[in-house]
Design a protein around this motif. Structure first.
Motif, PDB file in Angstrom:
ATOM      1  N   LEU A 144      -6.224   9.941  -2.004  1.00  0.00           N
ATOM      2  CA  LEU A 144      -5.893   8.523  -2.068  1.00  0.00           C
ATOM      3  C   LEU A 144      -5.349   8.154  -0.704  1.00  0.00           C
ATOM      4  CD1 LEU A 144      -5.603   5.847  -3.563  1.00  0.00           C
ATOM      5  CD2 LEU A 144      -3.374   6.624  -4.412  1.00  0.00           C
ATOM      6  N   LEU A 145      -6.084   7.303  -0.003  1.00  0.00           N
ATOM      7  CA  LEU A 145      -5.870   7.062   1.422  1.00  0.00           C
ATOM      8  C   LEU A 145      -5.428   5.626   1.676  1.00  0.00           C
ATOM      9  CD1 LEU A 145      -6.466   7.787   4.505  1.00  0.00           C
ATOM     10  CD2 LEU A 145      -8.800   6.983   4.037  1.00  0.00           C
ATOM     11  N   VAL A 146      -4.317   5.461   2.380  1.00  0.00           N
ATOM     12  CA  VAL A 146      -3.908   4.164   2.919  1.00  0.00           C
ATOM     13  C   VAL A 146      -4.281   4.152   4.384  1.00  0.00           C
ATOM     14  CG1 VAL A 146      -1.926   2.740   3.586  1.00  0.00           C
ATOM     15  CG2 VAL A 146      -2.051   3.713   1.284  1.00  0.00           C
ATOM     16  N   LEU A 195      -2.102  12.397  -1.022  1.00  0.00           N
ATOM     17  CA  LEU A 195      -1.829  11.006  -0.679  1.00  0.00           C
ATOM     18  C   LEU A 195      -1.646  10.930   0.828  1.00  0.00           C
ATOM     19  CD1 LEU A 195       0.846  10.241  -3.451  1.00  0.00           C
ATOM     20  CD2 LEU A 195      -1.654  10.158  -3.629  1.00  0.00           C
ATOM     21  N   VAL A 196      -2.453  10.122   1.486  1.00  0.00           N
ATOM     22  CA  VAL A 196      -2.483  10.088   2.950  1.00  0.00           C
ATOM     23  C   VAL A 196      -2.161   8.678   3.418  1.00  0.00           C
ATOM     24  CG1 VAL A 196      -3.825  10.643   5.007  1.00  0.00           C
ATOM     25  CG2 VAL A 196      -4.313  11.832   2.857  1.00  0.00           C
ATOM     26  N   ASP A 197      -1.084   8.540   4.189  1.00  0.00           N
ATOM     27  CA  ASP A 197      -0.595   7.221   4.599  1.00  0.00           C
ATOM     28  C   ASP A 197      -0.829   6.984   6.085  1.00  0.00           C
ATOM     29  OD1 ASP A 197       0.583   4.750   4.530  1.00  0.00           O
ATOM     30  OD2 ASP A 197       2.611   5.456   4.132  1.00  0.00           O
ATOM     31  N   LYS A 228       0.825  -1.207   0.000  1.00  0.00           N
ATOM     32  CA  LYS A 228       0.000   0.000   0.000  1.00  0.00           C
ATOM     33  C   LYS A 228       0.864   1.264   0.000  1.00  0.00           C
ATOM     34  CE  LYS A 228      -2.245  -0.958   3.814  1.00  0.00           C
ATOM     35  NZ  LYS A 228      -1.426  -2.130   4.215  1.00  0.00           N
ATOM     36  N   THR A 229       1.789   1.357   0.946  1.00  0.00           N
ATOM     37  CA  THR A 229       2.662   2.528   1.005  1.00  0.00           C
ATOM     38  C   THR A 229       3.545   2.606  -0.230  1.00  0.00           C
ATOM     39  OG1 THR A 229       2.676   2.628   3.418  1.00  0.00           O
ATOM     40  CG2 THR A 229       4.543   3.621   2.290  1.00  0.00           C
ATOM     41  N   ILE A 238       0.924  13.120   2.994  1.00  0.00           N
ATOM     42  CA  ILE A 238       0.976  13.056   4.453  1.00  0.00           C
ATOM     43  C   ILE A 238       1.549  11.699   4.805  1.00  0.00           C
ATOM     44  CG2 ILE A 238      -0.332  13.113   6.601  1.00  0.00           C
ATOM     45  CD1 ILE A 238      -2.409  14.834   5.241  1.00  0.00           C
ATOM     46  N   PRO A 239       2.849  11.634   5.135  1.00  0.00           N
ATOM     47  CA  PRO A 239       3.491  10.341   5.360  1.00  0.00           C
ATOM     48  C   PRO A 239       3.141   9.736   6.708  1.00  0.00           C
ATOM     49  CG  PRO A 239       5.056  12.090   5.766  1.00  0.00           C
ATOM     50  CD  PRO A 239       3.790  12.749   5.275  1.00  0.00           C
ATOM     51  N   GLU A 240       3.348   8.443   6.807  1.00  0.00           N
ATOM     52  CA  GLU A 240       3.059   7.734   8.050  1.00  0.00           C
ATOM     53  C   GLU A 240       4.055   8.086   9.144  1.00  0.00           C
ATOM     54  OE1 GLU A 240       2.655   3.076   9.587  1.00  0.00           O
ATOM     55  OE2 GLU A 240       3.391   3.538   7.583  1.00  0.00           O
ATOM     56  N   ASP A 241       5.288   8.423   8.753  1.00  0.00           N
ATOM     57  CA  ASP A 241       6.359   8.536   9.748  1.00  0.00           C
ATOM     58  C   ASP A 241       6.554   9.954  10.289  1.00  0.00           C
ATOM     59  OD1 ASP A 241       7.310   9.531   7.409  1.00  0.00           O
ATOM     60  OD2 ASP A 241       9.126   8.316   7.324  1.00  0.00           O
ATOM     61  N   ARG A 242       5.494  10.783  10.212  1.00  0.00           N
ATOM     62  CA  ARG A 242       5.465  12.065  10.939  1.00  0.00           C
ATOM     63  C   ARG A 242       6.703  12.921  10.665  1.00  0.00           C
ATOM     64  NH1 ARG A 242       4.293   8.622  16.334  1.00  0.00           N
ATOM     65  NH2 ARG A 242       2.255   7.811  15.731  1.00  0.00           N
TER      66      ARG A 242
END
Length: 231
Positions: free
Chosen positions: A186-188, A156-158, A42-43, A83-87
């Motif tokens: 587009l959202l994970v 893109l939102v993770d 996904k990522t 918007i990455p997952e790892d802040r």
């Protein structure tokens, strides 16, 4: 013509074949969710769009033009946000400075800050604190707020709810639904109820391939198609 078209992309990390022919489309104004177990690609799909991990084959088209071969900053300049997952916050800048830096040149800083603080009121109370001193949940809120104030046509939102308390997750959902009024998403998201609540359509990824897709109308987490996600 779809705003985003991903066609049969083959993406690798070194010799590891991660995406094995992923194809999907996102129409302008839609919210589309990518769901699936951890590690299914996904990522990597988002990274392929951004050209952080360019596909070795296949194509990624944005507004009809291929993104393959562009630098990531060129993809961003075309109106694709992340918007990455790892802040990825600037640890030695304050909350307010982090948000302000994300406002496009010539944008209304006061309005941008108000957008961020309306989405996450807790950030207003800690606006003068350095981002590196915040808790993980606070940093996640700040990361999402930065994405909300940057004017993008596609965001893109993770994993936006990762590591957040349930009350904050509700704020995240409300904020994403608000930004979706003007921006294609587009959202994970691993939180399936949240993904189904926000999205218009979904794609299920498994082992680097799209194995299912549908609208979210009338679909619940009890749908048998989602049983593989917890396997």
């Amino acid at each position: 013509m779809s705003l985003l078209e991903i066609e049969d992309i083959q993406t690798y990390y070194g010799e590891s074949h991660v995406l094995e022919g992923v194809s999907l489309e996102v129409e302008r104004g839609e919210v589309v969710a990518l769901v699936g177990r951890n590690g299914v690609g996904k990522t990597t799909t988002l990274r392929s769009v951004l050209q952080l991990t360019p596909p070795r084959a296949g194509d990624v088209r944005y507004d009809g033009e291929s993104l393959v071969g562009l630098d990531t900053h060129e993809v961003a300049d075309r109106g694709v946000g992340w918007i990455p997952e790892d802040r990825r916050v600037f640890a030695h800048l304050t909350v307010e400075e982090n948000v302000t830096l994300s406002i496009p040149p010539g944008g209304d800083e006061r309005a941008g800050l108000e957008t961020a603080y309306e989405a996450f009121p807790d950030l207003r109370d800690i606006s003068d604190r350095e981002a590196g001193s915040l808790s993980g949940g606070q940093q996640q809120m700040l990361s999402i707020a930065r994405g909300l104030v940057n004017e993008n046509d596609l965001l893109l939102v993770d994993e936006p709810s990762e590591g957040l308390a349930p009350l904050i997750v509700e704020n995240v959902a409300d904020s994403l639904q608000s930004v979706a009024e003007d921006t294609t998403l587009l959202l994970v998201e691993q939180n399936l109820p949240l993904a189904l609540d926000i999205a218009d359509r979904f794609y299920v990824l498994d082992n680097g391939r799209v194995v299912d897709e549908d609208t979210t109308d009338g679909v619940t987490t009890d749908d048998e198609r989602f049983q593989r996600l917890s396997a």
